[in-house]
Design an enzyme around this catalytic site. Structure first.
Site, PDB file in Angstrom:
ATOM      1  N   GLY A  43      37.923  37.836  32.474  1.00 14.61           N
ATOM      2  CA  GLY A  43      39.342  38.092  32.716  1.00 14.61           C
ATOM      3  C   GLY A  43      40.193  38.273  31.476  1.00 14.61           C
ATOM      4  O   GLY A  43      41.210  38.952  31.508  1.00 14.61           O
ATOM      5  N   ASP A 102      45.826  28.528  36.475  1.00 15.21           N
ATOM      6  CA  ASP A 102      46.160  28.350  37.893  1.00 15.21           C
ATOM      7  C   ASP A 102      46.078  26.862  38.237  1.00 15.21           C
ATOM      8  O   ASP A 102      47.030  26.113  38.021  1.00 15.21           O
ATOM      9  CB  ASP A 102      45.199  29.208  38.721  1.00 15.21           C
ATOM     10  N   LYS A 131      50.770  30.108  36.145  1.00 15.05           N
ATOM     11  CA  LYS A 131      51.405  30.028  37.459  1.00 15.05           C
ATOM     12  C   LYS A 131      52.266  28.779  37.534  1.00 15.05           C
ATOM     13  O   LYS A 131      51.825  27.691  37.155  1.00 15.05           O
ATOM     14  CB  LYS A 131      50.349  29.974  38.568  1.00 15.05           C
ATOM     15  N   VAL A 153      47.328  37.608  41.633  1.00 15.48           N
ATOM     16  CA  VAL A 153      47.613  38.838  40.893  1.00 15.48           C
ATOM     17  C   VAL A 153      46.326  39.487  40.369  1.00 15.48           C
ATOM     18  O   VAL A 153      45.301  38.830  40.200  1.00 15.48           O
ATOM     19  CB  VAL A 153      48.582  38.573  39.711  1.00 15.48           C
ATOM     20  N   ASP A 159      40.887  40.086  38.161  1.00 15.64           N
ATOM     21  CA  ASP A 159      40.168  40.753  39.248  1.00 15.64           C
ATOM     22  C   ASP A 159      40.397  40.107  40.600  1.00 15.64           C
ATOM     23  O   ASP A 159      40.845  38.955  40.711  1.00 15.64           O
ATOM     24  CB  ASP A 159      38.663  40.707  38.972  1.00 15.64           C
ATOM     25  N   ARG A 165      40.189  45.098  37.401  1.00 13.31           N
ATOM     26  CA  ARG A 165      40.388  44.609  36.020  1.00 13.31           C
ATOM     27  C   ARG A 165      40.957  45.692  35.110  1.00 13.31           C
ATOM     28  O   ARG A 165      41.657  45.401  34.152  1.00 13.31           O
ATOM     29  CB  ARG A 165      39.058  44.116  35.433  1.00 13.31           C
TER      30      ARG A 165
HETATM   31  P1  IMP Z   1      41.988  27.650  37.359  1.00  8.24           P
HETATM   32  O1  IMP Z   1      40.714  26.985  36.971  1.00  8.24           O
HETATM   33  O2  IMP Z   1      42.343  27.406  38.797  1.00  8.24           O
HETATM   34  O3  IMP Z   1      43.146  27.403  36.422  1.00  8.24           O
HETATM   35  O4  IMP Z   1      41.707  29.192  37.380  1.00  8.24           O
HETATM   36  C1  IMP Z   1      41.500  29.900  36.265  1.00  8.24           C
HETATM   37  C2  IMP Z   1      40.691  31.141  36.572  1.00  8.24           C
HETATM   38  O5  IMP Z   1      40.815  31.559  37.935  1.00  8.24           O
HETATM   39  C3  IMP Z   1      41.222  32.272  35.751  1.00  8.24           C
HETATM   40  O6  IMP Z   1      40.513  32.387  34.536  1.00  8.24           O
HETATM   41  C4  IMP Z   1      41.016  33.469  36.645  1.00  8.24           C
HETATM   42  O7  IMP Z   1      39.748  34.019  36.409  1.00  8.24           O
HETATM   43  C5  IMP Z   1      41.044  32.936  38.040  1.00  8.24           C
HETATM   44  N1  IMP Z   1      42.366  33.156  38.693  1.00  8.24           N
HETATM   45  C6  IMP Z   1      43.313  32.236  38.976  1.00  8.24           C
HETATM   46  N2  IMP Z   1      44.383  32.793  39.558  1.00  8.24           N
HETATM   47  C7  IMP Z   1      44.108  34.116  39.643  1.00  8.24           C
HETATM   48  C8  IMP Z   1      44.848  35.244  40.140  1.00  8.24           C
HETATM   49  O8  IMP Z   1      45.993  35.173  40.629  1.00  8.24           O
HETATM   50  N3  IMP Z   1      44.227  36.455  40.049  1.00  8.24           N
HETATM   51  C9  IMP Z   1      42.972  36.608  39.522  1.00  8.24           C
HETATM   52  N4  IMP Z   1      42.270  35.591  39.039  1.00  8.24           N
HETATM   53  C10 IMP Z   1      42.824  34.349  39.095  1.00  8.24           C
HETATM   54 MG    MG Z   2      38.741  34.324  34.621  1.00  6.61          MG
END
Ligand code: IMP
Ligand code: MG
Length: 180
Positions: A43, A102, A131, A153, A159, A165
């Site tokens: 990403g 996220d 976020k 998003v 993605d 992407r």
């Molecule tokens: P976390 O571990 O929940 O903070 O998520 C981080 C990973 O989830 C990021 O590196 C993204 O690859 C994916 N991710 C989280 N939110 C989104 C989104 O809205 N769109 C696409 N990928 C997301």
């Molecule tokens: Mg990612």
């Protein structure tokens, strides 16, 4: 691809202007330090490439691959490291680059692992998007490009099921996209 986008959140020029500001801050903060940037695949690819070309420091680049989504739009809650060897960052300042913060689980797992297993001098993080929400892991990024609402998003590296992407902007995915 474009038909699956509900609305554009960040145009390419908006992203680029913000990258200029972020890069200037990072250049000032890491001047004279041995810096290794660790990009979280896949990403952060676009963000990393555009950001680092604006930072005129003699830095190193490494990559890490982790999985947490397994194809959906909700994080699975477990973070798996996909490779056998971790980056060689012994005695170096580390800046982790990811696309989006996220739940915080991914960044938290990476920071914890690198700090405990790789003996870096420092570990900080830089994400394109953060976020606005309460997180499962108590972590915030040291640097971020934009704060957005709690919606899914795509584009500019991000993605949905490995698609979108290569869109040059960040947009919100239509609710009607199959499988979403
Ligand atoms: P976390 O571990 O929940 O903070 O998520 C981080 C990973 O989830 C990021 O590196 C993204 O690859 C994916 N991710 C989280 N939110 C989104 C989104 O809205 N769109 C696409 N990928 C997301
Ligand atoms: Mg990612």
């Amino acid at each position: 691809m474009r038909d699956d986008v509900e609305r554009i959140l960040l145009h390419e020029q908006t992203i680029f202007s913000r990258l200029d500001e972020l890069a200037a801050r990072l250049t000032a903060d890491y001047e004279g330090k041995e810096l290794t940037v660790v990009a979280v695949l896949n990403g952060s690819l676009m963000f990393m490439a555009d950001l680092l070309r604006r930072i005129p420091l003699p830095l190193r680049i490494d990559c890490l691959s982790v999985s947490s989504y397994h194809g959906g739009t909700e994080s699975s809650g477990t973070v798996t490291f996909d490779q056998h060897s971790l980056p060689d960052i012994d005695g170096r300042h580390v800046l982790i680059i990811d696309d989006i913060l996220d739940t915080g689980r991914t960044l938290d797992a990476i920071c914890t692992k690198l700090r405990s297993e790789c003996r870096p001098l420092s570990v900080k993080s830089c994400v394109l998007l953060t976020k606005k929400k309460s997180r499962a892991a108590a972590i915030e990024a040291d640097y971020f490009g934009f704060e957005i609402g709690d919606e899914f998003v795509i584009g500019y590296g991000l993605d949905y099921a490995e698609r979108y992407r290569n869109l040059p902007f960040v947009g919100v995915l239509k609710a009607s996209v199959p499988g979403k």
